[in-house]
Design a protein around this motif. Structure first.
Motif, PDB file in Angstrom:
ATOM      1  N   TYR A   6       0.846  -1.316   0.033  1.00  0.00           N
ATOM      2  CA  TYR A   6       0.002  -0.007   0.195  1.00  0.00           C
ATOM      3  C   TYR A   6       0.988   1.208  -0.029  1.00  0.00           C
ATOM      4  N   VAL A   9       1.845   1.890  -3.232  1.00  0.00           N
ATOM      5  CA  VAL A   9       0.909   2.182  -4.177  1.00  0.00           C
ATOM      6  C   VAL A   9       0.768   3.877  -4.070  1.00  0.00           C
ATOM      7  N   LYS A  10       0.658   4.253  -2.751  1.00  0.00           N
ATOM      8  CA  LYS A  10       0.484   5.647  -2.717  1.00  0.00           C
ATOM      9  C   LYS A  10       1.778   6.334  -3.147  1.00  0.00           C
ATOM     10  N   TYR A  13       1.121   6.745  -6.913  1.00  0.00           N
ATOM     11  CA  TYR A  13      -0.249   7.754  -7.023  1.00  0.00           C
ATOM     12  C   TYR A  13       0.286   8.922  -7.030  1.00  0.00           C
ATOM     13  N   ARG A  18      -1.261  12.033  -9.053  1.00  0.00           N
ATOM     14  CA  ARG A  18      -2.287  11.742  -8.435  1.00  0.00           C
ATOM     15  C   ARG A  18      -3.729  11.096  -9.276  1.00  0.00           C
ATOM     16  N   LYS A  20      -6.058   9.005  -9.912  1.00  0.00           N
ATOM     17  CA  LYS A  20      -6.915   8.155  -9.204  1.00  0.00           C
ATOM     18  C   LYS A  20      -6.939   6.563  -9.500  1.00  0.00           C
ATOM     19  N   ILE A  23      -4.893   4.011  -7.606  1.00  0.00           N
ATOM     20  CA  ILE A  23      -5.413   3.676  -6.144  1.00  0.00           C
ATOM     21  C   ILE A  23      -6.458   2.799  -6.364  1.00  0.00           C
ATOM     22  N   ASN A  24      -7.391   3.081  -7.369  1.00  0.00           N
ATOM     23  CA  ASN A  24      -8.650   2.196  -7.645  1.00  0.00           C
ATOM     24  C   ASN A  24      -8.218   0.675  -8.044  1.00  0.00           C
ATOM     25  N   TYR A  26      -5.491  -0.817  -7.073  1.00  0.00           N
ATOM     26  CA  TYR A  26      -4.928  -1.443  -5.965  1.00  0.00           C
ATOM     27  C   TYR A  26      -6.292  -2.017  -5.090  1.00  0.00           C
ATOM     28  N   PRO A  42      -6.055   8.088  -0.995  1.00  0.00           N
ATOM     29  CA  PRO A  42      -5.400   7.036  -0.335  1.00  0.00           C
ATOM     30  C   PRO A  42      -5.766   7.038   1.322  1.00  0.00           C
TER      31      PRO A  42
END
Length: 181
Positions: A6, A9-10, A13, A18, A20, A23-24, A26, A42
């Protein structure tokens, strides 16, 4: 291991401007059912992502908590540890900063949940605003639009280099009234 993935992933991102969908993707891999066009800031974490369904074009602001289980039963009922419930959020919803959605809750399409609200019951009415602790219907889309039409900005029409000065010099800035006791 999950927290480690995670974290990356951030980072991705932010590096991808940024995006989106980073994140989706993930959350989808973790088992969440997320519609197209969702904007999930996030830090949304849950231990049972497979119990969460989020409709298309829905936004979850920062700090939103989706609580899919209750462990308190372990203190009250012998040989039991948890209760579980699905969370379903409809299309075109907005869940405000630090809101809490409890297990078993279903929200219809076109619902706004005010920041800091605790949603403990399902709402099947469209185009309403929920707020408070516990959350209840506090208004409708039409009432909100009528009250705030003259106060809104369209950031797509303001050049980034003029954003700060445009907002600060605007008569549209919100000023909250004081308590009347």
């Amino acid at each position: 291991m999950k927290n480690f993935r995670y974290f990356f992933v951030k980072v991705k991102y932010r590096l991808k401007g940024r995006d989106k969908e980073v994140i989706n993707r993930y959350f989808r891999k973790m088992g969440m059912n997320i519609g197209i066009g969702c904007n999930i800031v996030p830090n949304i974490t849950t231990t049972e992502p497979f119990l969460i369904n989020i409709g298309e074009n829905t936004t979850l602001a920062g700090g939103v908590t989706l609580c899919t289980h209750d462990n308190s039963v372990s203190k009250m009922i012998p040989n039991c540890t948890d209760m579980f419930g699905k969370i379903t959020i409809g299309k075109n919803c907005f869940i405000g900063q630090n809101a809490l959605i409890m297990y078993g809750v279903t929200l219809a399409d076109d619902i706004v949940v005010a920041a800091g609200s605790v949603v403990t019951k399902s709402c099947f009415r469209n185009r309403v605003i929920l707020g408070g602790n516990p959350a209840k219907i506090i208004g409708t889309y039409d009432e909100f639009i009528e009250k705030n039409r003259e106060r809104v900005f369209n950031l797509d029409q303001i050049p980034k280099e003029h954003l700060k000065e445009t907002i600060l010099e605007s008569a549209k800035l919100i000023h909250r009234s004081e308590w009347n006791e």
